[in-house]
Design a protein around this motif. Sequence first.
Motif, mmCIF file in Angstrom:
data_model
loop_
_atom_site.group_PDB
_atom_site.id
_atom_site.type_symbol
_atom_site.label_atom_id
_atom_site.label_comp_id
_atom_site.label_asym_id
_atom_site.label_seq_id
_atom_site.Cartn_x
_atom_site.Cartn_y
_atom_site.Cartn_z
ATOM 1 N N MET A 1 0.852 -1.179 0.000
ATOM 2 C CA MET A 1 0.000 0.000 0.000
ATOM 3 C C MET A 1 0.895 1.238 0.000
ATOM 4 N N PRO A 2 0.621 2.152 -0.902
ATOM 5 C CA PRO A 2 1.424 3.385 -0.943
ATOM 6 C C PRO A 2 1.317 4.166 0.376
ATOM 7 N N LEU A 3 2.374 4.900 0.684
ATOM 8 C CA LEU A 3 2.419 5.657 1.932
ATOM 9 C C LEU A 3 1.263 6.646 2.061
ATOM 10 N N GLU A 4 0.915 7.270 0.957
ATOM 11 C CA GLU A 4 -0.191 8.247 1.004
ATOM 12 C C GLU A 4 -1.495 7.570 1.430
ATOM 13 N N ASP A 5 -1.735 6.366 0.924
ATOM 14 C CA ASP A 5 -2.942 5.627 1.313
ATOM 15 C C ASP A 5 -2.919 5.284 2.803
ATOM 16 N N GLU A 6 -1.749 4.853 3.295
ATOM 17 C CA GLU A 6 -1.623 4.537 4.724
ATOM 18 C C GLU A 6 -1.858 5.776 5.578
ATOM 19 N N LYS A 7 -1.320 6.897 5.122
ATOM 20 C CA LYS A 7 -1.503 8.155 5.846
ATOM 21 C C LYS A 7 -2.987 8.507 5.924
ATOM 22 N N ALA A 70 -1.465 4.156 14.146
ATOM 23 C CA ALA A 70 -0.006 4.023 14.236
ATOM 24 C C ALA A 70 0.622 3.886 12.851
ATOM 25 N N SER A 71 -0.010 3.107 11.995
ATOM 26 C CA SER A 71 0.511 2.921 10.643
ATOM 27 C C SER A 71 0.492 4.237 9.869
ATOM 28 N N GLY A 72 -0.571 5.000 10.031
ATOM 29 C CA GLY A 72 -0.672 6.294 9.355
ATOM 30 C C GLY A 72 0.364 7.282 9.841
ATOM 31 N N LYS A 73 0.634 7.285 11.140
ATOM 32 C CA LYS A 73 1.658 8.183 11.688
ATOM 33 C C LYS A 73 3.043 7.780 11.193
ATOM 34 N N PHE A 74 3.288 6.472 11.119
ATOM 35 C CA PHE A 74 4.575 5.999 10.607
ATOM 36 C C PHE A 74 4.739 6.374 9.131
ATOM 37 N N ALA A 75 3.672 6.217 8.349
ATOM 38 C CA ALA A 75 3.729 6.583 6.926
ATOM 39 C C ALA A 75 3.990 8.078 6.770
ATOM 40 N N THR A 76 3.339 8.880 7.604
ATOM 41 C CA THR A 76 3.556 10.335 7.553
ATOM 42 C C THR A 76 5.006 10.661 7.868
ATOM 43 N N LYS A 77 5.558 10.008 8.866
ATOM 44 C CA LYS A 77 6.956 10.224 9.241
ATOM 45 C C LYS A 77 7.881 9.840 8.087
ATOM 46 N N GLN A 78 7.613 8.704 7.455
ATOM 47 C CA GLN A 78 8.428 8.279 6.326
ATOM 48 C C GLN A 78 8.339 9.271 5.170
ATOM 49 N N MET A 79 7.157 9.770 4.903
ATOM 50 C CA MET A 79 6.975 10.745 3.817
ATOM 51 C C MET A 79 7.732 12.030 4.131
ATOM 52 N N ASN A 80 7.658 12.478 5.370
ATOM 53 C CA ASN A 80 8.371 13.696 5.765
ATOM 54 C C ASN A 80 9.885 13.528 5.642
ATOM 55 N N GLU A 81 10.400 12.359 6.016
ATOM 56 C CA GLU A 81 11.818 12.095 5.894
ATOM 57 C C GLU A 81 12.243 12.058 4.434
ATOM 58 N N PHE A 82 11.396 11.505 3.584
ATOM 59 C CA PHE A 82 11.695 11.439 2.153
ATOM 60 C C PHE A 82 11.763 12.841 1.552
ATOM 61 N N VAL A 83 10.850 13.706 1.978
ATOM 62 C CA VAL A 83 10.803 15.079 1.463
ATOM 63 C C VAL A 83 12.059 15.849 1.884
ATOM 64 N N ARG A 84 12.527 15.616 3.111
ATOM 65 C CA ARG A 84 13.715 16.327 3.616
ATOM 66 C C ARG A 84 14.987 15.925 2.889
ATOM 67 N N LYS A 85 15.009 14.735 2.327
ATOM 68 C CA LYS A 85 16.248 14.260 1.676
ATOM 69 C C LYS A 85 16.380 14.828 0.329
#
Length: 85
Positions: A1-7, A70-85
């Motif tokens: 499932m894509p991160l956006e969907d999990e979020k 919890a899964s949505g918060k983790f996906a949001t965190k992953q997306m934010n980390e990806f954007v920062r890189k």
Amino acid sequence: MPLEDEKIKGQQAEALRNNPMLEYILQQLKEFYIEEWSKTDYSNVDAREHAYNMHVAIQKIHDEIDKYIASGKFATKQMNEFVRK
């Protein structure tokens, strides 16, 4: 499932968790089944097991909602980390 969907699912689950009417209904059901469970005659195993299983099922609904949050918060965190890189 894509991160956006999990979020999105996590946000929807959080909305459920914060919905006072849903919490009220689930709490009423838990109390009902606890009462039914405690009132059944010792020999009526089927009725006691049914009430107990319903109580457990309601708790599983809460657990499932928490899992999606919890899964949505983790996906949001992953997306934010990806954007920062």
